[in-house]
Scaffold this active site. Structure first.
Site, PDB file in Angstrom:
ATOM      1  N   TYR A  80     -10.147   8.966  -3.251  1.00 12.64           N
ATOM      2  CA  TYR A  80      -9.077   9.787  -4.284  1.00 12.64           C
ATOM      3  C   TYR A  80      -9.828  10.815  -4.714  1.00 12.64           C
ATOM      4  O   TYR A  80      -9.175  11.907  -4.714  1.00 12.64           O
ATOM      5  CB  TYR A  80      -8.820   8.948  -5.397  1.00 12.64           C
ATOM      6  CG  TYR A  80      -7.541   8.180  -5.381  1.00 12.64           C
ATOM      7  CD1 TYR A  80      -7.512   7.137  -4.393  1.00 12.64           C
ATOM      8  CD2 TYR A  80      -6.626   8.379  -5.987  1.00 12.64           C
ATOM      9  CE1 TYR A  80      -6.470   6.166  -4.126  1.00 12.64           C
ATOM     10  CE2 TYR A  80      -5.301   7.508  -6.005  1.00 12.64           C
ATOM     11  CZ  TYR A  80      -5.396   6.464  -5.025  1.00 12.64           C
ATOM     12  OH  TYR A  80      -4.311   5.721  -4.769  1.00 12.64           O
ATOM     13  N   LYS A 137     -14.431  -3.989   2.305  1.00 14.43           N
ATOM     14  CA  LYS A 137     -14.112  -4.250   3.833  1.00 14.43           C
ATOM     15  C   LYS A 137     -15.537  -3.885   4.293  1.00 14.43           C
ATOM     16  O   LYS A 137     -15.712  -3.094   5.387  1.00 14.43           O
ATOM     17  CB  LYS A 137     -13.260  -2.879   4.257  1.00 14.43           C
ATOM     18  CG  LYS A 137     -12.689  -3.056   5.659  1.00 14.43           C
ATOM     19  CD  LYS A 137     -11.681  -4.065   5.876  1.00 14.43           C
ATOM     20  CE  LYS A 137     -11.543  -4.013   7.413  1.00 14.43           C
ATOM     21  NZ  LYS A 137     -10.745  -5.539   7.686  1.00 14.43           N
ATOM     22  N   ASP A 149      -8.343  -7.246   3.525  1.00 19.80           N
ATOM     23  CA  ASP A 149      -7.022  -7.876   4.366  1.00 19.80           C
ATOM     24  C   ASP A 149      -6.564  -9.358   3.932  1.00 19.80           C
ATOM     25  O   ASP A 149      -5.619  -9.622   3.852  1.00 19.80           O
ATOM     26  CB  ASP A 149      -7.164  -7.648   5.848  1.00 19.80           C
ATOM     27  CG  ASP A 149      -8.637  -7.800   6.253  1.00 19.80           C
ATOM     28  OD1 ASP A 149      -9.544  -8.341   5.496  1.00 19.80           O
ATOM     29  OD2 ASP A 149      -8.837  -7.813   7.415  1.00 19.80           O
ATOM     30  N   ASP A 152      -5.415   0.300  -5.650  1.00 21.52           N
ATOM     31  CA  ASP A 152      -3.983   0.728  -5.795  1.00 21.52           C
ATOM     32  C   ASP A 152      -2.902  -0.049  -5.060  1.00 21.52           C
ATOM     33  O   ASP A 152      -1.845  -0.449  -5.464  1.00 21.52           O
ATOM     34  CB  ASP A 152      -3.976   2.136  -5.350  1.00 21.52           C
ATOM     35  CG  ASP A 152      -2.705   2.872  -5.298  1.00 21.52           C
ATOM     36  OD1 ASP A 152      -1.960   2.828  -6.423  1.00 21.52           O
ATOM     37  OD2 ASP A 152      -2.087   3.565  -4.352  1.00 21.52           O
ATOM     38  N   ASP A 161      -0.147  -2.981  -6.604  1.00 18.17           N
ATOM     39  CA  ASP A 161       1.384  -2.873  -6.469  1.00 18.17           C
ATOM     40  C   ASP A 161       1.803  -4.237  -5.550  1.00 18.17           C
ATOM     41  O   ASP A 161       2.670  -4.965  -6.031  1.00 18.17           O
ATOM     42  CB  ASP A 161       1.760  -1.848  -5.265  1.00 18.17           C
ATOM     43  CG  ASP A 161       2.257  -0.469  -6.089  1.00 18.17           C
ATOM     44  OD1 ASP A 161       1.654  -0.068  -6.933  1.00 18.17           O
ATOM     45  OD2 ASP A 161       3.227   0.066  -5.553  1.00 18.17           O
TER      46      ASP A 161
HETATM   47  C1  IPM Z   1      -1.200   4.241  -9.768  1.00 15.19           C
HETATM   48  C2  IPM Z   1      -0.390   5.377  -8.827  1.00 15.19           C
HETATM   49  C3  IPM Z   1      -1.268   6.702  -8.592  1.00 15.19           C
HETATM   50  C4  IPM Z   1      -2.423   6.147  -7.908  1.00 15.19           C
HETATM   51  C5  IPM Z   1      -0.425   7.941  -8.101  1.00 15.19           C
HETATM   52  C6  IPM Z   1       0.842   8.304  -8.602  1.00 15.19           C
HETATM   53  C7  IPM Z   1      -1.501   8.930  -7.730  1.00 15.19           C
HETATM   54  O1  IPM Z   1       0.217   4.968  -7.666  1.00 15.19           O
HETATM   55  O2  IPM Z   1      -1.480   4.800 -10.634  1.00 15.19           O
HETATM   56  O3  IPM Z   1      -1.279   3.366  -8.734  1.00 15.19           O
HETATM   57  O4  IPM Z   1      -2.389   6.306  -6.594  1.00 15.19           O
HETATM   58  O5  IPM Z   1      -3.420   5.990  -8.480  1.00 15.19           O
HETATM   59 MG    MG Z   2      -0.259   2.864  -7.477  1.00 15.50          MG
END
Ligand code: IPM
Ligand code: MG
Length: 356
Positions: free
Chosen positions: A142, A191, A223, A247, A251
């Protein structure tokens, strides 16, 4: 106590979910005799439209001098094609970096009332899910160097993924310290079979793990982690990992809880200043429709009270109120199913505030 909170509502559903969290904060202030003052700062697309940048210097200064920051969400299709240097997401990354928010805690907890909202079988999530993802937030790909250049007549794009030992050490310590207060297990995700940054990550985590003999430590490849989260999520207590893996895995893990709308997060520095936000995005498709789930944001302010203000009783009270509202059968559209009361975003905020 008196606290100054920078409020960054952002884009899409950001304003409507943050408004519900503020309603809950006001209720906490009233009930426990605190004073919370809010300073609004534009962030993301709405700031690009107004000021030409995703966050102004003045806005950043307000965040830095506040006691904590509450954020909704940033971005949307309207700003997908703006110059990458001013993309809405840039502001979010800038706040994380400038405030030194290197530790991102993403608790993944399945409320038992929502077991059926999870897409996973009861046999997998039925015993409850309670894991914590500790994501490194100010390093890795990032924040590494990027470039797009022409090599042999074609474009080549490169994103570097640097990690230094001190960055790995400090996030490792957060994971181990937190694990001590929970299930006393840390799984470090990397990884290391491919990446140098992961080999340094693993070696450093091993070294730190020796300082925490009371915490059970294991390494797991990213993975395999992605698979294990679906196969047997109950095996995890604290997962610590680098920025991008965190990240993606957070999710994935959010779906264990039934909906990404349920998941809060805290981004912490080495001091008490923190930023609190739901992990989901700006959901432009449902913005302004009063159907978004504000619980992730409401649970984020509970984390703010807990981690930045040391208001433990107040934080517990918010979490208990959410629990009661779910017990009462109220559901926003994302977690609704037959037999339950479908309510909107504002009604959900009001219900939690009323329960408080
Ligand atoms: C998160 C989001 C952010 C990230 C984006 C919006 C830049 O997906 O906070 O998880 O990737 O960190
Ligand atoms: Mg995210």
């Amino acid at each position: 106590m008196k606290k100054n909170i920078a409020v960054l509502k952002g884009d899409g559903i950001g304003p409507e979910i943050v408004d519900q969290a503020l309603l809950v904060l006001d209720k906490v202030a009233e009930k426990y005799g605190h004073e919370f003052s809010y300073t609004s700062v534009d962030i993301g697309g709405c700031s690009i439209d107004k000021h030409g940048v995703p966050i102004t210097e003045e806005g950043m200064a307000i965040c830095k001098s506040s006691d904590s920051v509450l954020l909704g969400a940033v971005g949307g299709p309207k700003w997908d094609n703006v110059d990458p240097s001013i993309r809405p997401e840039k502001a979010l990354l800038a706040v994380r970096k400038e405030l030194g928010l290197f530790a991102n805690l993403r608790p993944t907890k399945l409320f038992p009332q929502l077991a059926e909202a999870s897409p996973l079988k009861e046999s997998i999530v039925g015993n409850g899910i309670d894991l914590l993802i500790v994501r490194e937030l100010t390093g890795g790909v990032y924040f590494g160097k990027r470039r797009t250049e022409v090599v042999n007549g074609e474009k080549v794009a490169t994103d570097e993924m640097p990690y230094s030992e001190h960055e790995i050490e400090r996030i490792g310590r957060v994971a181990f310290e937190t694990a001590r207060k929970r299930g006393k297990r840390v799984a470090s995700v990397d990884k290391a079979n491919v990446l140098d940054s992961s080999r340094l990550w693993r070696a450093t985590m091993h070294r730190i793990s020796e300082e925490y003999p009371d915490v059970e430590y294991s390494d797991i490849l990213v993975d395999n982690t992605a698979m294990q989260l679906i196969k047997n999520p109950g095996q995890f207590d604290v997962i610590v990992t680098e920025n991008m893996f965190g990240d993606i895995l957070s999710d994935e893990a959010s779906m264990l809880t039934g909906s990404i709308g349920m998941m809060p997060s805290a981004s912490l520095s080495s001091g008490t200043l923190g930023m609190y936000e739901p992990i989901h995005g700006s959901a432009p498709d449902i913005a302004g429709m009063d159907v978004a789930n504000p619980i992730g944001t409401i649970m984020s302010v509970a984390m703010m009270l807990r981690y930045s203000f040391d208001m433990i009783e107040e934080a517990d009270a918010i979490e208990a109120a959410v629990n009661c509202v779910l017990d009462d059968g109220y559901r926003t559209a994302d977690i609704w199913r037959d037999g339950f009361k479908k309510i909107g975003c504002a009604e959900m905020g009001a219900a939690v505030a009323a329960r408080l």
